[in-house]
Design an enzyme around this catalytic site. Structure first.
Site, mmCIF file in Angstrom:
data_model
loop_
_atom_site.group_PDB
_atom_site.id
_atom_site.type_symbol
_atom_site.label_atom_id
_atom_site.label_comp_id
_atom_site.label_asym_id
_atom_site.label_seq_id
_atom_site.Cartn_x
_atom_site.Cartn_y
_atom_site.Cartn_z
ATOM 1 N N LYS A 76 90.664 41.152 55.528
ATOM 2 C CA LYS A 76 90.886 39.718 55.771
ATOM 3 C C LYS A 76 89.693 39.107 56.502
ATOM 4 O O LYS A 76 89.180 38.054 56.127
ATOM 5 C CB LYS A 76 92.154 39.503 56.602
ATOM 6 C CG LYS A 76 92.433 38.034 56.838
ATOM 7 C CD LYS A 76 93.245 37.783 58.084
ATOM 8 C CE LYS A 76 92.362 37.840 59.305
ATOM 9 N NZ LYS A 76 93.052 37.561 60.547
ATOM 10 N N ASP A 86 95.680 35.427 55.903
ATOM 11 C CA ASP A 86 96.137 35.547 57.283
ATOM 12 C C ASP A 86 97.640 35.242 57.320
ATOM 13 O O ASP A 86 98.278 35.077 56.281
ATOM 14 C CB ASP A 86 95.331 34.622 58.207
ATOM 15 C CG ASP A 86 95.692 33.157 58.005
ATOM 16 O OD1 ASP A 86 96.434 32.836 57.034
ATOM 17 O OD2 ASP A 86 95.249 32.337 58.821
#
Ligand code: SF4
Length: 209
Positions: free
Chosen positions: A118, A136
């Site tokens: 991420k 996220d």
């Protein structure tokens, strides 16, 4: 396709020029800010980095900083011991192994301490506008509420599904818009359902809010 078109139009209506809310001046400051942002808000990270990057204004100085001092500065955003180690280590590795430049490659980025998929995706899409979608907590929640993925989908499933849903040239933009959509509109606790154009597609609409 209806949902996709309506969602993209709504994202463009709400956030026509989405911007990352982390403050940074260069590549390594952005990477460090993203690493620091896990489990906290961008606002709090900005408060910390405004002190951190002023006091230590180069990778060299961050590498040489005492862990105690880094911990003290980072303390307000939690997990400060671990994050202080990441900052120091990242500064050292970027200096010695990458010539002081953050690598423009996810495979390289995810080898760095504190940097997962991420973080790498968010860095590359924000700094270079490269086609990646960082998933996220906001992106994941919104994707599940809008049935883009199943409730039990993994973050990797979410990323793959969003990459299929949106055309590649807008991945970086859609990522930012979905973060803002989750942060300010489709909030975790009190989403703005009564005022939401996606309500007909949503499994989580809260009509009484
Ligand atoms: Fe989010 Fe509510 Fe809109 Fe659903 S209806 S997408 S939960 S704001």
């Amino acid at each position: 396709m209806m949902m996709k078109n309506d969602f993209e139009a709504y994202l463009d209506e709400l956030f026509p020029n989405p911007k990352c809310e982390l403050l940074y001046n260069n590549d390594y400051e952005l990477l460090l800010a993203i690493v620091l942002s896990s489990q906290t808000t961008d606002k709090r990270v900005n408060m910390v980095t405004s002190v951190l990057f002023k006091k230590y204004n180069s990778l060299e100085s961050l590498k040489n900083a005492s862990l105690d001092d880094l911990e003290n500065i980072i303390r307000p955003i939690g997990s400060f011991r671990k994050k202080a180690v990441y900052v120091k280590e990242l500064a050292r590795i970027l200096l010695y192994e990458y010539g002081g430049v953050v690598p423009r490659s996810r495979d390289e980025l995810i080898k760095l301490p504190g940097v997962g998929r991420k973080t790498a995706n968010v860095f590359l899409s924000e700094f270079y506008n490269d086609p990646y979608i960082g998933v996220d907590t906001h992106v994941e929640r919104v994707s599940k509420r809008l049935k883009i993925v199943r409730k039990n989908a993994s973050v990797l499933d979410v990323e793959k599904k969003l990459m299929k849903l949106f055309s590649k040239d807008v991945w970086a933009k859609r990522h930012l818009q979905m973060v803002l959509f989750g942060r300010y509109h489709c909030k975790a606790l009190k989403p703005e359902c009564s005022n939401c154009k996606m309500i007909d597609y949503c499994i989580e609409k809260r009509e009484n809010i």
